[in-house]
Design a protein around this motif. Structure first.
Motif: not given
Ligand code: FAD
Length: 314
Positions: A135-150
């Protein structure tokens, strides 16, 4: 680290003080607890700003982007996400302690305005438990989003722009949940959602965030009348606005007056070497506006310069 001047806060007042300090060639640093932009950038970024002379804008955040750009071009050293904690005396100089470092300085300008901006919480079950673990309130670094369901929550431009950025990352599933039946964001962003692969849920709310060590799924209340739907999710990014939390003025070694700092016409506070400007200050007739904060900041920077450099004309 030794400076002429430490400015605390990068809202309209702090950035303006930085620009004026740079013109006087003071070796200054601006400490900002968040990302900067103060109230206009965080509390009402999408509101039109009609009363900043010469620069009416449709969205206030554009005005704050200009402030920030101007300060950087002037040579200001802005340290974001670094909250100033207290000011100690050390002989003739002052020591500003922040979350990350200690700054020896000849003078300080307090421009902490409305205080600190805290992201608004949803109040969903599991939200607090999983903060920082999905759970985040800012966008995590974009490479951490790869392959994720967000899953993004919010209906303004910021939430939509974050979701659109996430959708460009490889192998992501991106969805956006908003409790109302239309988005507040600009049509140009809304129109991109479908074509760029962002699944939207309007009239919907996050009821529960579930998992073991980290987020694994989310239960949504979808539609009106609401139906519960559970979906596998790795990250929940919430962007539904900010609340303000006032700073404690006593920590700056200054006796507060009605929770604010009393200043003279030169923006001097009761503490030697400490000046203040913007919404944090009070005097008869004080009007809390950006243009006023900027005017006071110019005076505060000039007074700090006189205090530090003692020019012949002071
Ligand atoms: C809803 C709303 C609408 C408004 N509309 C208008 C308008 O139309 N026109 C207008 O002129 N004014 C408007 N205002 C008022 C205007 O926003 C304020 O007068 C102005 O933002 C004051 O600027 P400031 O720099 O003093 O403080 P702020 O904008 O509050 O900025 C203070 C900064 O200091 C930072 N900070 C605080 N504590 C610390 C710390 N310990 N360490 C490091 N950083 C810290 C904060 O994170 C923040 O970035 C409005 C205000 C609100 C709430």
């Amino acid at each position: 680290m030794s400076y002429d001047l430490v400015i605390i806060g990068a809202g309209p007042a702090g950035l303006t003080a930085g620009i004026y300090a740079a013109a006087r060639k003071l070796n200054a640093v601006i400490l900002e607890a968040g990302d900067g932009g103060g109230q206009p950038g965080n509390v009402y970024p999408e509101k039109p700003m009609a009363n900043y002379p010469g620069l009416p804008v449709n969205e206030t955040r554009d005005l704050m982007a200009r402030f920030s750009e101007h300060a950087l071009k002037a040579g200001c050293d802005i340290r974001r996400r670094e909250r100033a904690l207290d000011i100690a005396d050390k002989g003739d100089v002052l020591l500003v302690h922040s979350e990350k470092a200690e700054y020896e300085t000849k003078a300080v300008i307090l421009a902490t305005g409305g205080g600190l901006y805290k992201p608004k919480r949803l109040g969903a079950v599991g939200e607090e438990e999983f903060e920082g673990r999905g759970v985040y309130y800012r966008l995590p670094e974009t490479h951490l989003l790869e392959g994720k369901r967000v899953l993004f929550v919010g209906g303004g431009n910021s939430a939509l722009e974050m979701a659109l950025l996430c959708a460009t990352m490889p192998d992501t599933y991106t969805c956006l949940v908003h409790r109302r039946d239309t988005f507040r964001a600009d049509a140009c962003n809304v129109d991109r959602l479908g074509p760029e692969g962002v699944k939207t849920y309007l009239c919907s709310e996050v009821a529960e965030i579930k998992g073991k060590d980290k987020v694994e799924s989310v239960i949504l209340k979808v539609g009106d009348p609401p139906e519960l739907e559970e979906m596998p999710i790795d990250m929940v990014v919430i962007h539904i606005g900010f609340t303000t939390e006032p700073e404690d003025i006593k920590r700056w070694g200054i006796e507060p007056q009605d929770g604010l700092i009393k200043v003279g016409t030169d923006m001097r506070t009761s503490r030697r070497g400490v000046f203040a400007c913007g919404d944090i200050v009070t005097y008869p007739g004080k009007y809390k506006q950006i243009v006023v904060a900027c005017g006071e900041a110019a005076t505060a920077a000039n007074s700090a310069y006189k205090y530090i450099a003692k020019p012949y004309w002071a």
